[in-house]
Design a protein around this motif. Sequence first.
Motif, PDB file in Angstrom:
ATOM      1  N   PRO A  12      31.855  27.801  44.033  1.00 10.94           N
ATOM      2  CA  PRO A  12      31.791  26.638  43.145  1.00 10.94           C
ATOM      3  C   PRO A  12      32.870  26.689  42.070  1.00 10.94           C
ATOM      4  N   LEU A  13      34.102  26.413  42.461  1.00 14.43           N
ATOM      5  CA  LEU A  13      35.218  26.469  41.523  1.00 14.43           C
ATOM      6  C   LEU A  13      35.468  25.105  40.901  1.00 14.43           C
ATOM      7  N   GLY A  14      35.371  25.021  39.593  1.00 13.57           N
ATOM      8  CA  GLY A  14      35.805  23.822  38.913  1.00 13.57           C
ATOM      9  C   GLY A  14      37.319  23.849  38.813  1.00 13.57           C
ATOM     10  N   LYS A  15      37.930  22.717  38.577  1.00 14.02           N
ATOM     11  CA  LYS A  15      39.381  22.666  38.519  1.00 14.02           C
ATOM     12  C   LYS A  15      39.901  23.557  37.396  1.00 14.02           C
ATOM     13  N   HIS A  16      40.862  24.416  37.745  1.00 13.44           N
ATOM     14  CA  HIS A  16      41.510  25.335  36.811  1.00 13.44           C
ATOM     15  C   HIS A  16      40.539  26.364  36.215  1.00 13.44           C
ATOM     16  N   LYS A  17      39.373  26.570  36.821  1.00 17.24           N
ATOM     17  CA  LYS A  17      38.400  27.512  36.272  1.00 17.24           C
ATOM     18  C   LYS A  17      38.950  28.933  36.248  1.00 17.24           C
ATOM     19  N   LEU A  18      39.611  29.334  37.336  1.00 16.03           N
ATOM     20  CA  LEU A  18      40.164  30.679  37.391  1.00 16.03           C
ATOM     21  C   LEU A  18      41.196  30.881  36.292  1.00 16.03           C
ATOM     22  N   LYS A  19      42.041  29.882  36.085  1.00 14.82           N
ATOM     23  CA  LYS A  19      43.083  29.989  35.071  1.00 14.82           C
ATOM     24  C   LYS A  19      42.477  30.130  33.680  1.00 14.82           C
ATOM     25  N   SER A  20      41.470  29.332  33.374  1.00 17.88           N
ATOM     26  CA  SER A  20      40.873  29.378  32.045  1.00 17.88           C
ATOM     27  C   SER A  20      40.159  30.700  31.812  1.00 17.88           C
ATOM     28  N   GLN A  21      39.529  31.254  32.861  1.00 14.24           N
ATOM     29  CA  GLN A  21      38.865  32.543  32.723  1.00 14.24           C
ATOM     30  C   GLN A  21      39.875  33.643  32.433  1.00 14.24           C
ATOM     31  N   PHE A  22      41.000  33.615  33.119  1.00 12.39           N
ATOM     32  CA  PHE A  22      41.990  34.666  32.945  1.00 12.39           C
ATOM     33  C   PHE A  22      42.656  34.583  31.580  1.00 12.39           C
ATOM     34  N   GLN A  23      42.838  33.376  31.052  1.00  8.00           N
ATOM     35  CA  GLN A  23      43.516  33.218  29.776  1.00  8.00           C
ATOM     36  C   GLN A  23      42.730  33.833  28.622  1.00  8.00           C
ATOM     37  N   ASN A  24      41.468  34.144  28.846  1.00 11.72           N
ATOM     38  CA  ASN A  24      40.668  34.792  27.808  1.00 11.72           C
ATOM     39  C   ASN A  24      40.894  36.300  27.762  1.00 11.72           C
ATOM     40  N   LYS A  25      41.691  36.837  28.698  1.00 11.30           N
ATOM     41  CA  LYS A  25      41.913  38.276  28.786  1.00 11.30           C
ATOM     42  C   LYS A  25      43.283  38.612  28.205  1.00 11.30           C
ATOM     43  N   SER A  26      43.366  38.705  26.905  1.00 10.77           N
ATOM     44  CA  SER A  26      44.625  38.972  26.222  1.00 10.77           C
ATOM     45  C   SER A  26      45.179  40.334  26.624  1.00 10.77           C
ATOM     46  N   GLY A  27      46.495  40.376  26.858  1.00  9.05           N
ATOM     47  CA  GLY A  27      47.140  41.632  27.210  1.00  9.05           C
ATOM     48  C   GLY A  27      47.106  41.957  28.683  1.00  9.05           C
ATOM     49  N   ARG A  28      46.413  41.150  29.467  1.00  9.09           N
ATOM     50  CA  ARG A  28      46.353  41.367  30.908  1.00  9.09           C
ATOM     51  C   ARG A  28      47.475  40.605  31.608  1.00  9.09           C
ATOM     52  N   PHE A  29      47.855  41.109  32.771  1.00  7.70           N
ATOM     53  CA  PHE A  29      48.821  40.429  33.625  1.00  7.70           C
ATOM     54  C   PHE A  29      48.139  40.050  34.932  1.00  7.70           C
ATOM     55  N   LEU A  30      48.688  39.046  35.576  1.00  5.56           N
ATOM     56  CA  LEU A  30      48.147  38.556  36.840  1.00  5.56           C
ATOM     57  C   LEU A  30      49.228  38.681  37.911  1.00  5.56           C
ATOM     58  N   PHE A  31      48.920  39.433  38.954  1.00  2.00           N
ATOM     59  CA  PHE A  31      49.828  39.671  40.079  1.00  2.00           C
ATOM     60  C   PHE A  31      49.283  38.890  41.268  1.00  2.00           C
ATOM     61  N   GLY A  88      56.042  44.743  29.991  1.00  3.68           N
ATOM     62  CA  GLY A  88      55.107  45.859  29.939  1.00  3.68           C
ATOM     63  C   GLY A  88      53.985  45.852  30.955  1.00  3.68           C
ATOM     64  N   PRO A  89      54.195  45.283  32.161  1.00  7.84           N
ATOM     65  CA  PRO A  89      53.109  45.313  33.146  1.00  7.84           C
ATOM     66  C   PRO A  89      52.900  46.714  33.706  1.00  7.84           C
ATOM     67  N   SER A  90      51.662  47.056  33.978  1.00  5.69           N
ATOM     68  CA  SER A  90      51.318  48.305  34.650  1.00  5.69           C
ATOM     69  C   SER A  90      50.103  48.024  35.518  1.00  5.69           C
ATOM     70  N   VAL A  91      49.829  48.899  36.464  1.00  5.37           N
ATOM     71  CA  VAL A  91      48.673  48.659  37.326  1.00  5.37           C
ATOM     72  C   VAL A  91      47.380  48.649  36.515  1.00  5.37           C
ATOM     73  N   ALA A  92      47.356  49.392  35.421  1.00  7.65           N
ATOM     74  CA  ALA A  92      46.135  49.490  34.620  1.00  7.65           C
ATOM     75  C   ALA A  92      45.811  48.199  33.878  1.00  7.65           C
ATOM     76  N   ASN A  93      46.838  47.394  33.553  1.00  8.67           N
ATOM     77  CA  ASN A  93      46.577  46.158  32.807  1.00  8.67           C
ATOM     78  C   ASN A  93      46.879  44.906  33.631  1.00  8.67           C
ATOM     79  N   THR A  94      46.860  45.054  34.960  1.00  7.63           N
ATOM     80  CA  THR A  94      47.193  43.933  35.844  1.00  7.63           C
ATOM     81  C   THR A  94      46.094  43.689  36.870  1.00  7.63           C
TER      82      THR A  94
END
Length: 216
Positions: A12-31, A88-94
Amino acid sequence: MQNNWYLIESVPLGKHKLKSQFQNKSGRFLFCLDVGGSKTRGALFDSEGKELARASAAGGALSLGVECSRNALVEVWNKLCEVAPEAGPSVANTELWAGIAGLSLPGAVEQLALELSNFATTNFVNDGYGALLGATGGGPGALISVGTGVVALRLDRAGRCLTLGGWGQPAGDIGGGAWLGREVLSHLFKQLDGVETALPIPDVRVQGILQITGGS
């Protein structure tokens, strides 16, 4: 002729739901990756959704083996880190998100996730489903994906994904790159053996194919 659509996902994905969830994770990277049979493409994003770099490698579908898949993903990751080291991406923060071909092979994706477990998270979906989400933003829509294989997908308002085709080689994926290549070779062999064919290949093309394949 009646087409039978098969339910492969129910998310049940709302439009852009994944993007909005990820934007709350400051300092994280998305690969993010699109892993097919012929090519693997990836991109690196920051926590605001800004694209930092893109890279590609050879095909890494799970049908080619878990080791091949892992090597393709790691190669793309290393290239991305070389392009954007200042971020500064690393596997630990991605977080790793991949649409990968061959997902249905028993035990394969579990083994791949284990070998890539150093990433903050590892998330895998069928490559066609991943392309559908990318094209529709998680909203209702449809997609025909033509690459090494062929699959048609439709995402309805309830978040259900229905699919047609995508059965894989050698019996399915009619119209895909692998199928086209096999058809060309089939007609070529018939022509070389003197068997009548409805699709004769010009001599210049025959010589070109033989040169590429090492035939004579």
